[in-house]
Structures are given as structure tokens and as C-alpha cells.
Design a protein around this motif. Structure first.
Motif, PDB file in Angstrom:
ATOM      1  N   UNK B 131      -7.170  11.036   4.738  1.00 11.56           N
ATOM      2  CA  UNK B 131      -6.844   9.697   4.238  1.00 11.56           C
ATOM      3  C   UNK B 131      -8.152   9.029   3.856  1.00 11.56           C
ATOM      4  N   UNK B 132      -8.211   8.536   2.627  1.00  7.43           N
ATOM      5  CA  UNK B 132      -9.421   7.837   2.183  1.00  7.43           C
ATOM      6  C   UNK B 132      -9.132   6.347   2.201  1.00  7.43           C
ATOM      7  N   UNK B 133     -10.039   5.626   2.873  1.00  7.17           N
ATOM      8  CA  UNK B 133      -9.750   4.208   3.081  1.00  7.17           C
ATOM      9  C   UNK B 133     -10.484   3.300   2.112  1.00  7.17           C
ATOM     10  N   UNK B 250     -11.855   6.595  19.363  1.00 12.41           N
ATOM     11  CA  UNK B 250     -12.692   7.003  18.234  1.00 12.41           C
ATOM     12  C   UNK B 250     -14.114   6.577  18.521  1.00 12.41           C
ATOM     13  N   UNK B 261      -7.849   4.127  19.551  1.00 13.45           N
ATOM     14  CA  UNK B 261      -7.282   4.280  18.200  1.00 13.45           C
ATOM     15  C   UNK B 261      -5.987   3.517  18.121  1.00 13.45           C
ATOM     16  N   UNK B 262      -5.850   2.693  17.104  1.00 14.40           N
ATOM     17  CA  UNK B 262      -4.644   1.870  17.003  1.00 14.40           C
ATOM     18  C   UNK B 262      -3.421   2.703  16.642  1.00 14.40           C
ATOM     19  N   UNK B 263      -3.643   3.714  15.779  1.00 17.27           N
ATOM     20  CA  UNK B 263      -2.502   4.492  15.311  1.00 17.27           C
ATOM     21  C   UNK B 263      -1.917   5.372  16.406  1.00 17.27           C
ATOM     22  N   UNK B 266       1.208   4.351  20.646  1.00 16.01           N
ATOM     23  CA  UNK B 266       2.430   4.775  21.331  1.00 16.01           C
ATOM     24  C   UNK B 266       2.281   6.201  21.847  1.00 16.01           C
TER      25      UNK B 266
END
Lengths: 95, 478, 483
Positions: B131-133, B250, B261-263, B266
């Protein structure tokens, strides 16, 4: 085995399916009746029975390490919902 | 309280196959986005995976190299989760039955001891895309060129007790996979990267503390720093009466710290199950034997041989066997030279290493091949030139000015070994510097260096240093 | 022309009685006239079909034609077709123009078969009535109020209505055999691995198998001859030689041992269907076969275990439909989660969502052993039952479905009742065996199918057994009251 609305919502989230609040109850009912059907499996004792993942018990075939595919980006991205500069676009990915 | 650090590493080594693990797309690094993502890599409807033989062979070679069990039957499973860089919504990986089972590797500690680190397993799996941010109007861009690149995930036991041990272990594996020729080890390109599971516990306690997993560390320095930061964070947390949460973190190299890491907030439920598109991987003895035959001499064995065969010290042998290419270069040099292993070692680890380092080159890219360097060292050995002159010749070799002999001849660098000629030069210097001569004779010993320098200057550095010293001492005494 | 079988059409083309273009036009006209009431097709590819027909005629003129060059067929819309929409009956693929051909499609094209279009189906092959299609239900040519069965209902109805002489289908739990039965046509699900799954959109990978519909066993043999064979692109493809299916079609049946599982003739089987089946078995006795009662003790567990295994595989197989690279994407996604959940929530229909959720649940932490592993253990027991039975008999026979075609809307809101419609077919997929359904009579004007199940890779035997029956009966030649 019966599923409640909260469990259905949890499963729907895990499967990334938006289910309308009004439909949750009917899904819960249907899924519960399917699980009831499935529960008939418990009638048989399967202790010691090796699980069968595949009907034909064959082994994996191995492919030679050769590059056989060429660039078909244009064709593949012609059917994509959103692309830019050769990239597939999605809402921001947060790590 | 005294704390003990417990670390386990999961190293992801990209296998250097030509094509992907389940498709015929190329694996070359740096192609334009999505030009190396074929129908299978994109997860188009109806596509199916077929396993790359070479990826399997490489995994087996690794297993044999760490004295692990190589599974005669292993199974590919699906790890299900949604992420834009994961086109099928699942990653094909080995879960319950990996191809490489329990093995081990020994690392050298700073105090000179070595320690055996257990390797729980190593399994084959496919890499994800990227994924490129960069800003695409607040969107992310997905490049799937990397999707489907074969990975060998090497999982260690929680045997590592410090960031230094972790780095030593990672370096050891880095050397090994490059020796085996199964991974290019390019960490900047992500070919060799790791996740670190870090926890702390009061010294003496048997039970492990709660661990945090630091994802995607792609340099030795980051591994060391990230672990150090994380250990400190956990200790401070515990000493303040807090608890460590099991989570994925991270490392931010700019800030030098780790963050959750937020992602991955869960708890993941990956719903592993055997991939019904792939059948069990069954390896027969012939396959395993052919991988065994293809094994090169391994780093530890080669190091020991360098010590035994060339009489090198453990440190030098370690440096020279750190990569297969370097060790090959060294051995080619010794062979061309017909001996002189110590002279060869000094030059490879000294001038050559310095020049390569300065130019940012790998040994394989050295402009001075082993044969040419041997040509130079021969002239040192037969006293045609001095060690000092040799440095000048080496520079010329490096700049591509031809063979050592030609350079020596062209530049007139042949050493003066003729006693009369050296004596004449000494006499000339003493005549020209009567004052210094008087001072020396009056007891100012350190002027000896001055006379040596003057003679060398007069002979353009070509006087044989040993002869010069002897003759000068005699003349000065007279 | 439209009433002729594939074998007859191939002979006509060979003899020059008509051209492929004429034949193709005739059938396209018929589709144009009749399909609005049947809805057997999702996409009709008229122009490309005519081009292919003309190319076939040129090949014939040049003396390069094969046995089936110029014969028109239709593909179930589950097979990827280059440049043609491949929807799988789903909104989520409504805009999906496949960028490649399935192996089955490639092979059919190489044989010179002309594709008239893509047939309707239950969404992602999940259903037994073709009512879960995003494109609306297909109707049964024998009774427009009845379902054609499913999931390959479009293919079965198109063949029954003589819109096309043959069509491809797929069968995961009965999706070829049950609609063949309900529409009064001949359908064969080959051994798992016999026909390549490359380009066949996966529902449940360890159960899915491509096969064919025709009006006669002879036609199905001709189509299978084209479709079958090893494919290096499919790891589960069987590396077994393909026999000449036509060569053994007319072998006599004297001494054939037919096993009748008592579990397939008990409670749940409609009494009138049972009578028709008994009559067809009597015909086999007259053909020289010996009928013996056998038992498949775990037959009752097939549906419960199937509804764990198939949904588990489907929950994973359908994860790729996420609105990122192709297919439906929801309007204005707010964030990544919204993109996923709404694209999938809006793109999939209710039955697909139900199965994805059941599978997700069955695989999730804490339930895996109780559901998935248990189902796979039962799968082994079911496979063992069949192996034991097929060690005693050549072929197993029984009803394909417990009832004739039911009415549209009758079961669509009651998934479990719908599932029971596949009670005799599902176990065959779990075991991976070949199975076939042929028309053997009617109840109240709706067709009844006889299922025969053979040993692994014994498709030739099944075709032979069906052909001999069709030589002495005419159920397969009856015309439905449409058109």
C-alpha cells in the motif's frame, strides 16, 4: 445451536458484510436453522476418523520456475473501479 | 528489580525464484506498479494456484542447512483477513504442517562464546502487495507486484535474551540464506525482514511475560533499536504498576520508538483451513537428496576450514566467510598466489575492503579481481616492491590501469635492492644535512626517521626499507 | 433444426445440409422469441456467435473441421469468457468483463463449438432453483410456474426448451443433476478433477466440478470428450487419460450390477416420483441388469456436512470480491471498512450472505473442530460408504431429486427446505464421484430424473448405461409445451 443478533453482527463484520439492522433478526433465524441442520453431524461418533480434505487423495504437482506471464496491466485495470498511475485506489490505509 | 528480556524472531526471507510461488509472473524488484501482477496474483475470479518447484527446493535446502526435520508431507492453508494488499482476502501459508520443522543454528556472542538458538519451524507462504500512502487525493494506492512472491518464514524459539543476540541471530541467518543462494538478502528492498516478539520478565521467573510483536523491521540497526526501545518501554510500564498489552506495534525509525498499529486493534480471527485449491505437498527421498547434493559448504564449516587450512584467527576467518562471494574471492586469491594466506587476508580485509566500502561496492563488483590482486601480492612477496609502494600500485589497479607488473614497470616502481645504490643515496643525504647529522650523533635519536624519510624521498620510495634501515644504522654509527 | 441433437446437427453440418451460420441464426431467433419468458440466458452473444459460426463454416470449407465444428452451445455464466460479461449470477460481477477464458471455454472454442451466450444460474451457484440470480429466476419450460432447479437452471432450461442443443454446467452439490432432472434433460457431473476448474468461478473448491447438459447421453458424451482432460493450471486436475466416450456407448448391459441404496428410497421421497423411478429400474432389468439392494449408512449426514464444508470454502473463495480490483464498488465509501462491507453487502444476495456467514462462523476460532473438522471426518465416512458399495456393484441408481420441480417462490425463503432438494446428489460431490441424471418420466407434467453414480473416472460406464436406456425409451425426446 442458535445465534443471537449480536453474534450475527459479529460474524457479518468478520465477513465484511453490511447487514441492515432490520435484516439481522431474519438472518439470525435462518442461520440458526442451518446450524440446527448441521448439528445432525453430532449423531455420529467420528473419534479416530482422519478428516478428508479432498475427494481424490493426490499429491501437489510442482510447476517449473519459469516466467510465463507478461504485463497485462492495461487489460486488467480496464475493469477496475478506480486506478491512477497504475495503482488501484482505495480509501486511505491506516497502519 | 532485575529484568530479563525474551525475544523470538520471525524472519521473512524472499526466495530468489524467477517466478512467483503460485503463478508464472516475474518477481523482479522495481517494476512499474502492477505490471508483474498476473491474473492469479490479482485474485481474479476463477484463477487457481500451482506451486513453484524451485521455492520448495529452496525451503528444503534451508531445512537441511539448519539440521531441521524436512516434512515428507506438508499442507498449505488459507489465512483469511481483509486488507487491500491481500487480493484474495486470504494469504496462502503453511500453518499446521510446515515443510521445515524443528532446527537450530549457533550464534557467536561478544564474549567469544557461542549459543544455540532453536528454530521452531520454517514455512512457505506468499508475500502480500504494497500500500502506497503518498497522496492520491487522500486515497491509498495498491501495487500488487510483490503479491505472490515466495517467502520462507523462519520462526525462532524465544531463545534470544538481548537485542544484540537478536541481531547476531538475524545476521547469521542472513549469511546462511545468501550462502544457500535462496535469498538475495537485500534488506532495503525488503527481501529479508523480520517481526520481533519481545517480552520481559523478572529475572529468575520461568513464565514468559506478555509479548508485543514489532512488525516489519528491515535493517539490523532498526531491529536493535526497536527491541531496545520496546524493552525499556515494557520495563517502565511494569515498574509503574502497569501491564503490557499483547499487541502488534510498528517501529518509527525517525522517532526511534514503537507504537501500536491502529489497523490491528481488533483481535484477529484468521479462520485458517487447508487450501482446497492445493493438495498436500509430498516430498520423496529423491527430491530431498537432490537438494542435499546442491548444498554448498556452509558458513560455519567454511570458517573452521579457513582456520585449519589457512592458519587464520577465528575473527579473520569469520570476516572472510561472512559472505559466500567474499570467501570465494579470498580462496581464489590464495590459489592464484600459491599460498601466503595471511598476506592475502590482510589485503582483502584491509585495502580492498576499505576501497570497496568507500565506493559502496560489493565484493562481486570489485574492479580488482582476485587474479589481478594476486599479481600485486606476488611482487610484494618477491620484494620487487615495498608494502608502501604496493598501495600506490593497488590504487592504479583499482583505476583500471592494467596488470600490476605493467604498472610497476611503467611507473618505475621497482624496489631498489642494490646495496651500492642505497649506500650512495644515504651518503648524499648525510652530506646534504650535516647539521642534523651532528645533532643525531650528539644523541638526538629520533632524527633517524628524518634520514629514512630523506633517503626514501631521494629514491622515490623505492629503496628496500629493510636494507635501508640496516645500511643507514651502519653509516650513522661510523 | 432446433429439435435435432448435437450428433444429428454435427452430421447435418458435415453433410452440408445447413451451415453453422444458418443454424446459429435459427437458434438465436428462437432465443430471441422464447427466452423473454424463460430467462435462461443472462447474456446472449449474438454477434460473436455469428462470427464464430462463419469461422466454423470457413474451417469446414477448408477441410479443417472436427467432429463438432459449428455446433452451437451455451456456457453457464460461471465460466470466464474473454471479453464477455461473466456475472456468476451476481450483482457484484454485473460489470465484470472477464479478461481471460476458462479452460472449458478454450477447449470448446478449439473444438469449433459456437457460443450463443451465458446462461442463468443461482448466484455463485448457491441454490437449487435459479431463484437467487441477480438477473431474476429462470422458468421451467415444462411449466412456467415451476423452477428449473439449480444452480445450473439456465443451462438445463435452455437445453430443455431447445434453445440450444447442449450447454455446460457446474455441480457442487447437485447443480447439474438436479436441474437436469427437473427440466427433463440429460446431465453429467464428472469425477472431481476430470474437467479443469481454471476459469470456473469457485464456490466450494473441493466439491465444484464442471460438466455438461444435452438431450441424450450420446450428446453429453460428445461434449465431455471436448471438456475433459488434464490441465496444468489446476492443481486438482487429474492426470488421467481421457477415454473415447462414444466408443463404449452401445455396450450391452447384460450382467450389469445396479445397486439401489435403501436410504434413497425411504422417507422424504415423493410416492409418485418413486413409482416412476421403479418403472425405469424395471426397464433396466429388461435390459439385462441385475438390481441389488445396498446401503450407504451415512447418507443422512451428507447434507449436514456439506453445509459446513461448502460454506466454509465459499466464505474464503468469495473474500476476493471486495470492490478493489474489479466488480461492484459501493458509492462514496467513507473508509476502507465501509468500502468492504457495503460493496459486499450490496453486491451479494441473501443466500450468498447466509452461506458466507455460516462458513465464517464454522471456521472461526473455537468452532473449527466442532464444525469443519467434524464435517471432514464425516466426508471420509461417506466416501468409504461409496467405495464399499462400488466394490459390489457397477453403478448405483436412485432418484435424482425427492420431488419434481416445485413452484417458483415455494422454498426460496426457507433455506433448509431448499437444501433438502439436493438430498440424493450432495453425497456424490463429497465423495468426488461421477453422477448423471436422465429423464425417465413425468409426474403431473413435470419431469422425473433417474440418478446413476459410478466409480471414479467411470464416466464412460455412466454414459453407456444412460444411452442403452434412451435407446429403448423416448422420455428424452418429449418436447416441453413452450415455443
Amino acid at each position: 445451536m442458535s445465534l443471537g443478533s449480536a453474534e450475527v453482527a459479529k460474524i457479518a463484520h468478520l465477513a465484511r458484510l453490511a447487514i441492515g439492522a432490520a435484516d439481522i433478526a431474519s438472518y439470525a433465524r435462518n442461520l440458526s436453522s442451518i446450524l440446527e441442520l448441521v448439528a445432525q453431524m453430532n449423531a455420529v461418533d467420528t473419534t479416530g476418523v482422519e478428516p478428508l480434505a479432498h475427494p481424490l487423495e493426490m499429491a501437489q504437482r510442482l510447476r517449473p520456475d519459469e516466467v510465463s506471464e507478461s504485463d497485462r496491466r492495461e487489460r486488467f485495470q480496464a475493469i477496475a473501479p478506480s486506478v491512477e498511475a497504475g495503482l488501484y485506489l482505495v480509501p486511505q490505509v491506516i497502519e | 528489580m532485575e529484568w530479563e528480556t525474551v525475544i523470538g524472531l520471525e524472519i521473512h526471507a524472499q526466495l530468489s525464484t524467477n517466478s512467483k510461488i503460485f503463478s508464472g509472473a516475474a518477481t523482479a524488484y522495481g517494476a512499474a506498479p502492477n505490471t508483474q501482477a498476473c491474473a492469479i496474483d490479482l485474485g481474479l475470479p476463477g484463477v487457481l494456484p500451482v506451486l513453484n518447484r524451485e521455492a520448495v527446493r529452496m525451503a528444503v535446502m534451508f531445512g537441511l542447512a539448519i539440521e531441521a526435520g524436512v516434512a515428507r508431507r506438508s499442507v498449505f492453508a488459507r489465512k483469511n483477513y481483509f486488507y487491500p494488499d491481500l487480493p484474495k482476502g486470504y494469504q496462502i501459508s503453511q500453518y499446521e504442517l510446515p515443510v521445515v520443522q524443528r532446527g537450530q543454528i549457533s550464534i557467536d556472542l561478544e564474549d567469544g562464546d557461542s549459543k544455540v538458538i532453536g528454530i521452531t519451524r520454517a514455512h512457505l507462504e506468499e508475500d502480500a502487495g504494497k500500500s502506497l500512502h503518498e497522496d492520491f487525493h487522500g486515497l491509498s494506492g495498491i501495487d500488487l507486484n510483490r503479491a505472490g512472491t515466495p517467502l520462507l518464514e523462519i520462526v525462532s524459539e524465544p531463545d534470544l535474551r538481548s537485542s544484540r543476540e537478536a541481531v547476531a541471530y538475524m545476521k547469521k541467518l542472513h549469511t546462511l540464506v545468501r550462502y544457500l543462494g535462496i535469498c538475495d538478502g537485500n534488506m532495503q528492498e525488503g527481501s529479508f525482514r523480520c517481526d520481533a516478539n519481545v517480552s520481559v520478565r523478572p529475572k529468575g521467573q520461568a513464565a514468559f511475560g506478555t509479548r508485543a510483536e514489532i512488525k516489519n523491521l528491515n535493517s539490523f540497526r532498526f531491529v536493535e533499536r526497536a527491541i531496545e526501545f520496546e524493552v525499556q518501554r515494557q520495563i517502565e510500564l511494569l515498574e509503574d504498576g502497569g501491564t503490557v498489552v499483547q499487541e502488534t506495534r510498528l517501529y518509527d525509525p525517525d522517532k526511534g520508538e514503537t507504537r501500536a498499529m491502529r489497523s490491528k486493534e481488533e483481535a484477529n480471527d484468521y479462520r485458517y483451513f487447508p487450501d482446497p485449491d492445493l493438495l498436500p505437498l509430498v516430498l520423496d527421498e529423491a527430491f530431498i537428496e537432490s537438494a542435499r547434493t546442491a548444498l554448498p559448504e556452509l558458513p560455519d564449516a567454511r570458517k573452521q576450514r579457513f582456520i585449519d587450512q589457512y592458519g587464520l584467527g577465528a575473527y579473520d576467518a569469520g570476516v572472510l566467510t561472512a559472505s559466500r562471494e567474499l570467501a570465494d574471492y579470498y580462496e581464489a586469491l590464495v590459489e592464484a598466489l600459491g599460498g601466503e594466506p595471511k598476506l592475502a587476508a590482510n589485503w582483502v580485509m584491509g585495502d580492498l575492503a576499505a576501497a570497496l566500502n568507500k565506493a559502496g561496492l560489493e565484493i562481486a563488483q570489485s574492479p580488482v579481481g582476485a587474479d589481478r590482486l594476486a599479481g600485486l601480492l606476488e611482487r610484494i612477496q618477491d620484494r620487487t616492491i615495498s608494502g608502501k609502494i604496493a598501495k600506490e600500485v593497488f590504487e592504479a589497479l583499482w583505476n583500471g590501469e592494467g596488470e600490476a607488473d605493467a604498472i610497476i614497470a611503467r611507473r618505475g616502481l621497482r624496489q631498489i635492492t642494490d646495496t651500492t645504490a642505497i649506500e650512495q643515496a644515504i651518503d648524499a643525504v648525510l652530506r646534504a644535512n650535516p647539521e642534523q647529522l651532528a645533532q643525531y650523533r650528539a644523541g638526538k635519536d629520533k632524527l633517524l626517521g628524518f634520514f629514512v624519510g630523506q633517503v626514501m624521498k631521494l629514491t622515490q620510495g623505492k629503496a628496500n626499507p629493510q636494507q635501508l634501515n640496516d645500511l643507514l644504522a651502519k653509516k650513522l654509527k661510523a | 433444426m432446433h429439435t435435432q441433437t448435437i450428433a444429428e446437427l454435427a452430421a447435418g453440418l458435415r453433410a452440408g445440409d445447413f451451415s453453422s451460420e444458418e443454424l446459429t441464426r435459427t437458434l438465436l431467433d428462437r432465443i430471441g422469441r422464447l427466452d423473454p419468458q424463460l430467462n435462461a440466458f443472462i447474456t446472449v452473444t449474438a454477434e460473436p456467435a455469428l462470427e464464430q459460426a462463419r469461422a466454423a463454416d470457413r474451417r469446414r470449407a477448408a477441410g479443417e473441421s472436427g467432429a463438432l465444428t459449428g455446433v452451437p452451445i451455451a456456457h453457464k455464466d460461471i465460466f470466464c469468457t474473454l471479453g464477455v460479461r461473466t456475472s456468476c449470477g451476481s450483482r457484484i460481477l454485473d460489470n465484470f468483463i472477464a479478461p481471460y477464458d476458462a479452460t472449458v471455454v478454450e477447449k470448446c472454442q478449439a473444438a469449433g463449438l459456437v457460443m450463443l451466450g451465458k446462461t442463468n444460474m443461482d448466484e455463485f451457484a448457491m441454490g437449487s432453483s435459479t431463484e437467487t440470480s441477480y438477473y431474476g429466476p429462470t422458468r421451467n419450460p415444462w411449466d412456467l410456474n415451476a423452477v428449473p432447479g439449480g444452480s445450473s437452471g439456465g443451462s438445463a432450461a435452455a437445453v430443455a426448451a431447445r434453445l440450444v442443443p447442449g450447454a455446460t454446467g457446474t455441480d457442487t452439490g447437485g447443480s447439474i443433476r438436479q436441474p437436469a432432472s427437473l427440466c427433463g434433460v440429460t446431465g453429467l457431473k464428472p469425477t472431481y478433477g476430470r474437467v479443469s476448474r481454471w476459469g470456473m468461478i469457485a464456490y466450494a473448491s473441493s466439491l465444484d466440478q464442471g460438466g455438461a447438459f444435452g438431450r441424450t447421453a450420446e450428446d453429453v458424451a460428445l461434449l465431455l470428450q471436448v471438456m475433459a482432460g488434464f490441465d496444468p493450471r489446476d492443481s486438482t486436475s487429474a492426470d488421467q487419460p481421457v477415454p473415447d466416450y462414444s466408443a463404449t456407448l452401445n455396450d450391452p448391459l447384460a450382467g450389469l450390477k445396479i445397486g439401489l441404496p435403501r436410504e434413497y428410497f425411504g422417507e422424504g421421497l415423493d410416492a409418485q416420483v418413486a413409482e416412476v423411478i421403479e418403472e425405469s429400474l424395471a426397464e433396466y432389468r429388461r435390459l439385462g441388469a441385475e438390481l441389488v439392494e445396498i446401503s450407504l449408512p451415512n447418507a443422512g449426514l451428507a447434507i449436514p456436512s456439506y453445509y459446513v464444508i461448502a460454506p466454509a470454502e465459499c466464505s474464503s473463495n468469495l473474500a476476493r470480491f471486495d470492490g478493489v480490483r474489479y466488480g461492484y464498488r459501493c458509492e462514496n465509501p467513507q473508509d476502507l471498512l465501509d468500502l468492504y462491507t457495503r460493496s459486499r453487502g450490496e453486491g451479494f444476495g441473501a443466500e450468498v450472505k447466509r452461506r458466507i456467514m455460516i462458513g465464517t462462523y464454522a471456521l472461526s476460532a473455537g468452532y473449527y473442530d466442532a464444525y469443519y473438522l467434524k464435517a471432514q471426518q464425516i466426508r471420509r465416512l461417506i466416501g468409504q460408504d461409496f467405495r464399499a458399495a462400488l466394490a459390489q456393484v457397477d453403478v448405483i441408481m436412485g432418484p435424482t431429486s425427492p420431488t419434481v420441480a416445485f413452484d417458483l417462490g415455494e422454498k426460496v425463503d426457507d433455506p433448509v427446505t431448499m437444501y433438502l432438494s439436493d438430498i440424493y446428489t450432495i453425497a456424490v460431490n463429497l465423495a468426488g464421484l461421477p453422477g448423471m441424471s436422465i429423464p425417465v418420466g413425468f409426474v403431473d407434467g413435470r419431469p422425473v430424473g433417474l440418478q446413476s453414480i459410478g466409480n471414479y473416472f467411470a464416466e464412460a460406464k455412466l454414459l453407456n448405461v444412460a444411452q442403452r436406456y434412451q435407446q429403448v425409451t423416448d422420455w428424452h425426446r418429449r418436447l416441453p409445451p413452450v415455443g
